[in-house]
Write a protein that holds these residues in place. Structure first.
Motif: not given
Lengths: 219, 315, 483
Positions: B108-123
């Motif tokens: 779950g933690l890994a999922r959280l980070f990768i999802s946050l990172a994916a939204m980080d750029i804003g594409t």
């Protein structure tokens, strides 16, 4: 009696429960009929196992009747029926399927709680099976309530009968033969009458949707 | 912590790091065979990693530190997961640190980070992928927990090492609950590892991708770490499944001979499992994203059924 | 012994015979003939039981005691009179084109099949066969409810089939549980479901199992009795089927379903040594009385209204048996008898009235007294009788039930009185303008069969004024049996 027999019966019980859920979730009528036949087969398997384990010969007969009726005849009638009525479309359920699954799980818990105080009296091999049987009955009931077409309702009705039969074999090593014959006869006649009925309904409404059958209400 | 345990732990770590890309490569090979294509070599994932590690990592202008940290966190999580799953031996010094529930938490933690990172750029792709990933995770986690609970109930312990040890050394019995749990686990693994029928790992078709959309903005060593992490995740899931449902061949504590045999046993089981995965991916078609909740609800249902069947029938 | 055989063989043969006979002109008369023979056989059986006490036959598979013998006689009698009534009724329907040759063939053979299932359910000693017979009774009548093939009748029949099917499935589960409990005491022999054997060991049956079994049995057979909230099929099936079928459904089927519950209650009482079974029946009964009474006031269809009246009366009887004790049981048995006689008489009269008017909507039926005084009087007197006016039998039984309730369960009395009052106002205010007033109705093509109406009403009147001593002794014996 080896523990293996109990395990095999438990396996069949689990399969029955699984099929009950699968029927609840199934959208296609043809698959529903296959599942019904499969459920009958699981029933035959458990009845034969009980017969083998307890040496009660009349159970072989009842397994034979079950096989003939629920694995061969009734599915055949149903297949003929849907072919002649040309109803192979997807079934619309009144509630969405995941919700039905959750309700189904609650029903299993409820059924088991209901059966818990009495299953301890069972002298039979597999005690928990009474709860499973009751759960199957309740889930078929749920299926009848939530389906809007005539054919799935009928399959639900027949599946309920399967659950009852499983209760009879698992909890009590089967009912007396004369009663079982009577029940089998009733189910068969009932199926034929339902078949006649569906043609009448189709003739009248050009559809097998039970929504047409909601005119008679209290004002 | 004894030397032996330390040794087993380090072996498990190394096997995971080396085995994960191999499993990935094996699955890709099998898939190619089954689809009548020329198969890529088994070591192709290593080449890919090698290539990516030597490339420059390009990062968007408005990326926050989170974007840079995420690959390392994800990789760390997966590595930790691989270390607490008894792959070769149940004698793992790290095992008491985290039980089955913590394992789900790690994923779950890994999922959280990768999802946050994916939204980080804003594409838009990253956001869409994150949303879908969260949807799948939200549905898959309970199902996964149910499967682990069933195994834990049978062995009356949530520690994975104890569970596997118990399951490996009991008398043979037909257990429908484990069968249901196995099917549920397979479904969850397919969804979690972004395989067909939930996601297609081999496509960049915009409208359907989930996992690829998440890592679209990464490049160079970051991407290499994420690819490796994905391979580790598949490896972790495969090993967890094999350990719970086919626990034969896993070494006990102080059983040196068995430890020697454990590696080939694992290799054979993974080969078979990888082939099965390729087969599933070849047979099934990818489903519409709106069907995924139903797919995972079925997995959850099977997990619950397994739990209920175990409680009700004691089987 | 032979009486059993004859009693069951006649309707069993009657079905196929009438099927072969088809829609010949003589079919209605043959139907009546078979019914008369059945009635004669039941009288023979009754005479044997009166003379020699309870009888069993065929390896104890069949059994008659004080409780079911009067129901056998009643069933055969009402079956006979209804077959008399259905002769002109069906001829008129045929001339109107609502019945065709094949439908009449179905009707006559199924009528006999239905009689057979009723008598089988009443006389069998095997609780499993009882279930089979009850299910078969549904199957026999379901095609009769939809015999007109109108949209409404199909809907009614579908509802009847599905609801009763589901209900009766619950009863099967109850029966399985009963067998489960019995098997522990009697062993897994064929006679573990025989009521006479169960009654001997009822104290040893496991209470936990029996209480659950009784709940399922009550819910299952209660669906067939039409107990609220399981009553939905009943008004539709009564309103949309042919009137003779409404008469036998109300007059016979409900009674037999209630009889099944009573047999189970005796066993449950013995096993539980508490008032659990009785309390459940009282609850369902009271609910049925009150709900049916309020639904009565909202009806526009005459057959539907009297169907709700049946629910009300069956609720009252269930309540009476739930209270238990010699007086309440006596009153319940009496009420079953009188309700069966009077309600079927009302349906006969209503049948002709609706044929005259060509509609079942009460607002469109006016001035029956002028168009056909006998039908008008029949309906009026029947209505007064069913509403519990003295000196009819219904008054006597309702009076006994109410006084017992006042003494033992005073809290229930206001509900009962309120419900009876509402029912009276609702039914009387609708029947009165139907009977009196101006009319444009034309006489019927065939002479209506009104002998059954007045015979039934006469018997109902007699039971209100004077119960023959042997009948009273019989009721008392059955009441004692019920505990």
């Amino acid at each position: 009696m080896s523990p293996l027999v109990g395990q095999v019966i438990n396996l069949f019980a689990a399969v029955l429960l699984l099929i009950a859920f699968a029927m609840l979730a199934q959208r296609r009528i043809v698959t529903l009929i296959h599942l019904f036949a499969l459920q009958g087969l699981a029933l035959v398997g458990s009845t034969t196992t009980v017969a083998f384990a307890t040496g009660q010969h009349h159970l072989y007969w009842s397994a034979g009747i079950t096989f003939a009726l629920k694995v061969v005849i009734l599915p055949l009638i149903l297949h003929r029926l849907i072919r002649r009525l040309n109803v192979k479309w997807d079934i619309e359920t009144l509630i969405n399927i995941p919700t039905m699954m959750l309700v189904g799980i609650l029903l299993v818990v409820f059924a088991f709680n209901l059966a818990l105080p009495i299953s301890q009296f069972s002298q039979s091999i597999a005690r928990g099976t009474l709860g499973i049987a009751m759960a199957c009955v309740l889930m078929s009931f749920l299926m009848m309530i939530t389906r809007s077409k005539a054919v799935p309702q009928v399959i639900g009705f027949l599946a309920m009968e399967n659950g009852l039969f499983f209760a009879a074999t698992s909890a009590t090593y089967g009912m007396p033969m004369v009663v079982e014959l009577g029940i089998a006869l009733d189910v068969l006649v009932g199926m034929v009458i339902l078949g006649v009925f569906m043609f009448q309904i189709r003739e009248q409404f050009d559809s097998l949707d039970i929504h047409h059958l909601e005119k008679l209400k209290e004002d | 912590m004894n030397v032996e345990g330390l040794l087993a732990q380090i072996t498990a770590l190394l096997v995971a790091l080396a085995g994960a890309p191999l499993v990935m490569g094996w699955v890709n090979m099998c898939r190619a065979w089954l689809q009548n294509r020329a198969a890529p070599p088994l070591l192709q994932p290593f080449r890919l990693l090698h290539k990516l590690f030597w490339k420059e990592s390009v990062i968007a202008h408005d990326a926050s530190p989170l974007f840079r940290v995420a690959p390392y966190v994800v990789f760390g999580c997966m590595l930790l997961a691989c270390m607490i799953i008894p792959t070769l031996s149940t004698n793992l010094p790290l095992a008491p640190a985290a039980d089955a529930i913590a394992l789900v938490g790690l994923f779950g933690l890994a999922r959280l980070f990768i999802s946050l990172a994916a939204m980080d750029i804003g594409t838009s792709f990253g956001t869409m992928g994150a949303r879908r990933e969260m949807l799948i995770g939200f549905l898959a986690e309970p199902a996964f927990l149910m499967v682990l609970f069933t195994a834990s109930l049978i062995s009356s312990s949530t520690s994975l090492a104890t569970t596997v040890a118990t399951l490996a050394h009991r008398e043979f019995a037909i257990q429908p609950s484990l069968a249901f749990a196995g099917i549920a686990f397979t479904m969850v693994s397919l969804a979690e590892n972004a395989r067909v029928p939930v996601d297609n790992p081999a496509t960049h078709l915009e409208l359907t991708m989930i996992h690829e959309a998440l890592i679209l903005e990464y490049s160079g060593r970051h991407l290499a770490l994420l690819e490796w992490a994905a391979a580790l995740k598949l490896f972790a899931y495969s090993c967890a499944g094999l350990a719970i449902f086919f626990p034969w061949g896993i070494a006990e504590a102080r059983d040196h001979v068995a430890l020697l045999w454990a590696l080939p046993a694992l290799a054979v089981k993974l080969a078979a499992g990888g082939f099965a995965l390729a087969l599933i991916e070849t047979i099934l078609a990818k489903m519409r994203i709106f069907r995924v909740p139903e797919f995972l609800a079925t997995a959850f249902l099977l997990g619950v059924l397994a739990l209920l069947v175990h409680l009700l029938l004691g089987a | 012994m032979e009486a059993f055989f004859v009693l069951l063989a006649i309707p069993l043969l009657g079905g196929p015979c009438l099927w072969l006979l088809g829609d010949r002109n003589s079919a209605p008369e043959v139907n009546s003939g078979f019914s008369l023979a059945t009635f004669a056989a039941s009288a023979w059986l009754t005479a044997e039981v009166v003379a020699g006490g309870p009888v069993t036959a065929w390896g104890e598979q069949f059994f008659v005691d004080a409780l079911n013998v009067f129901l056998v006689a009643l069933t055969a009698f009402v079956g006979f009179t209804t077959s008399l009534f259905s002769r002109p009724y069906m001829r008129i329907e045929r001339e109107k084109g609502r019945m065709t040759g094949p439908r009449l063939r179905l009707y006559h053979s199924m009528y006999q099949a239905f009689m057979f299932t009723m008598l089988l359910a009443l006389t069998t000693n095997n609780m499993g066969i009882l279930w089979v017979a009850m299910e078969a009774a549904t199957l026999a009548t379901v095609l009769l409810v939809s015999v007109y093939r109108t949209a409404a009748s199909l809907e009614a029949a579908w509802k009847y089939f599905i609801l009763c099917g589901v209900g009766i499935a619950q009863a099967l589960f109850g029966t399985i549980l009963l067998y489960f409990a019995a098997e522990r005491v009697l062993g897994a022999e064929g006679n573990a479901l025989l009521w006479t054997h169960l009654a001997l060991v009822k104290g040893d049956l496991e209470p936990a199992i029996m209480s659950l079994a009784f709940v399922f049995l009550l819910v299952g057979y209660g669906t067939k009795i039409g107990l609220v909230p399981l009553h939905n099929w009943l008004p539709d099936a009564h309103a949309e089927g042919p009137t003779p079928i409404s008469a036998v459904l109300s007059g016979l089927l409900l009674n037999v379903a209630l009889y099944s519950v009573l047999r189970c209650k005796v066993l449950a009482d013995g096993a539980l040594e508490s008032r659990f079974a009785g309390n459940m029946m009282m609850g369902f009964g009271l609910l049925s009385v009150v709900v049916a009474a309020f639904f009565l006031s909202r009806q526009r269809d005459v057959k539907r209204m009297f169907a709700y009246s049946s629910i009300e009366h069956m609720g009252l009887v269930t309540f009476a048996f739930g209270m238990g004790g010699p007086i309440a049981n006596f009153a319940g048995l009496l009420h079953m008898t009188v309700h069966s006689l009077v309600k079927s008489a009302i349906f006969y009269a209503v049948g002709h009235a609706t044929q005259k008017a060509g509609t079942q909507v009460m607002e469109d039926i006016r001035g029956l007294m002028k168009a056909s005084p006998t039908v008008g009087w029949g309906l009026m007197i029947g209505t007064l009788a069913i509403l519990g006016m003295p000196p009819f039998g219904v008054f006597a039984s309702e009076f006994l039930i109410l006084t017992t309730a006042m003494r033992e369960h005073p809290w229930a009395t206001p509900f009962l009185l309120l419900a009876l009052g509402v029912a009276f106002a609702a039914v009387f205010s609708r029947v009165q303008p139907m009977v009196f007033g101006d009319t444009h109705l034309k006489p019927l093509a065939h002479q209506p069969a009104l002998v059954p109406v007045f015979v039934h009403l006469g018997l109902g009147l007699m039971l209100g004024l004077y119960i023959p001593p042997y009948l009273a002794a019989w009721y008392a014996q059955a009441a004692k049996l019920l505990g």
